[in-house]
Design a protein around this motif. Sequence first.
Motif, PDB file in Angstrom:
ATOM      1  N   SER A 289       0.809  -1.226   0.000  1.00 17.36           N
ATOM      2  CA  SER A 289       0.000   0.000   0.000  1.00 17.36           C
ATOM      3  C   SER A 289       0.837   1.269   0.000  1.00 17.36           C
ATOM      4  N   TYR A 290       2.030   1.194   0.599  1.00 19.08           N
ATOM      5  CA  TYR A 290       2.849   2.402   0.765  1.00 19.08           C
ATOM      6  C   TYR A 290       4.308   2.091   0.491  1.00 19.08           C
ATOM      7  N   CYS A 344       7.879   4.012   7.684  1.00 19.31           N
ATOM      8  CA  CYS A 344       7.225   2.734   7.408  1.00 19.31           C
ATOM      9  C   CYS A 344       6.609   2.156   8.680  1.00 19.31           C
ATOM     10  N   ALA A 347       3.484   4.062   9.506  1.00 24.37           N
ATOM     11  CA  ALA A 347       2.369   3.675   8.643  1.00 24.37           C
ATOM     12  C   ALA A 347       1.722   2.381   9.127  1.00 24.37           C
ATOM     13  N   ILE A 353       0.356   7.952   7.073  1.00 26.23           N
ATOM     14  CA  ILE A 353       1.315   8.009   5.975  1.00 26.23           C
ATOM     15  C   ILE A 353       2.000   9.372   5.985  1.00 26.23           C
ATOM     16  N   ALA A 378      -4.444   5.959   6.818  1.00 26.14           N
ATOM     17  CA  ALA A 378      -4.739   4.818   5.948  1.00 26.14           C
ATOM     18  C   ALA A 378      -4.277   3.546   6.633  1.00 26.14           C
ATOM     19  N   LYS A 379      -5.109   2.520   6.580  1.00 28.91           N
ATOM     20  CA  LYS A 379      -4.717   1.236   7.132  1.00 28.91           C
ATOM     21  C   LYS A 379      -3.905   0.486   6.082  1.00 28.91           C
ATOM     22  N   VAL A 380      -2.672   0.134   6.426  1.00 32.35           N
ATOM     23  CA  VAL A 380      -1.801  -0.564   5.481  1.00 32.35           C
ATOM     24  C   VAL A 380      -1.271  -1.836   6.132  1.00 32.35           C
ATOM     25  N   ASP A 381      -1.055  -2.842   5.315  1.00 31.83           N
ATOM     26  CA  ASP A 381      -0.557  -4.126   5.815  1.00 31.83           C
ATOM     27  C   ASP A 381       0.871  -4.408   5.400  1.00 31.83           C
ATOM     28  N   VAL A 383       4.396  -2.529   3.525  1.00 27.05           N
ATOM     29  CA  VAL A 383       5.054  -1.311   3.059  1.00 27.05           C
ATOM     30  C   VAL A 383       6.468  -1.651   2.596  1.00 27.05           C
TER      31      VAL A 383
END
Length: 402
Positions: A289-290, A344, A347, A353, A378-381, A383
Amino acid sequence: MKRVVITGAGTINALGFDVPATYAAMREGTCGIGPLDFQDVDRLAIKIGGQVQGYEAETYFNRQQLSLYDRFTQFTLLAARQALAQSGLEFHGELADRSGVILGNSGGGLTTQDENFRAVYEEGKNRVHPFVVPKLMNNAAASHVSMEFNLRGPTFTVSTACASSNHAMGQAYQMVRSGMAPAMITGGSEAMLCFGGVKAWEGLRVMSKKACRPFSATRNGMVQGEGAGVFVFEEYEHARARGADILAEIIGFAMSSDAADIVMPSKAGAARAISGALKDGQIAKERVSYINAHGTGTAANDKTECAAVADVFGAHADNLMISSTKSMHGHLIGGTGAVELLACLMALRDGVIAPTINYEEPDPECALDVVPNEAREAKVDVVMSNAFAFGGLNAVIALARP
């Protein structure tokens, strides 16, 4: 292969003297770049940088220590103390024998070099301090960390210009993953903000006199920074058995060489490192996602990096967030990947972010979501963090929520 997690983090940089302060500054889009303050700065064309302001070495180290610790070593030790305190690890017996330190650094003790060159060549002195060599050598910080925390396993410094920290962290990851070490202290540092350090970079004509504006059509160069980022990488079962707070899991790493040009980046080389990290971690592209970009604010880097990301991720590139925190803390050269890994972690842990600040105008050749100017929730899993160095040396690391 073992699973590898991060159980401690520490930093000192232009945004803050610890991780919470750095996170707060990144969330607010704070700019830590400002006027430089050191001897002979008036002789420079470049007078701005991400300098650690308000730092008094005597607050943290005694006179005897300061005779041995260059500024880059001081920063490293401060960050390491934070990381070890958070992790709760203490090293004794077999754990100490097998655990070590791998740090990234490019310039070594440049402040020490600068001061002694000035003393010998400008002031005409015929003697220097007996500890000049152990103070300026690139491995000084790694050695002092090992001594302070009783780490008797594999310990060394990686020096690959702007990819040094990512290469160091990648090596530490591989050692823990292979079972060679149960834990490693890793990251990187740099302290090039002295007259000679900045003057040398001026010669490349890639420096901005105003601001770091990654991916913006109005960008006009990079800005140097200084500081350190240090982490505890630990084998997952070892961390779980002692009830450690797991900050993130490292799930992939890859390196590549452009084998092309000493300063100009290669899209193909960068793409090989990014795709290699995905393959190493068996990561589906759609899970990412990032990306914390290398994002120096130079035309050569920004366009090449965006093209490499677009090539690797294809249609999914439109769904990626990619930002450069160098816009806030400057380019820490050998230490930059370590400080950027904090973005990271933020995040993954906080769902925030970090933005690319100073963004003024879109560049059609950097047509990705660069998170301009304001942080984003933002929910990220999964990176990734990119590092692409002079010499054509690339290193990309991937992290996931534990």
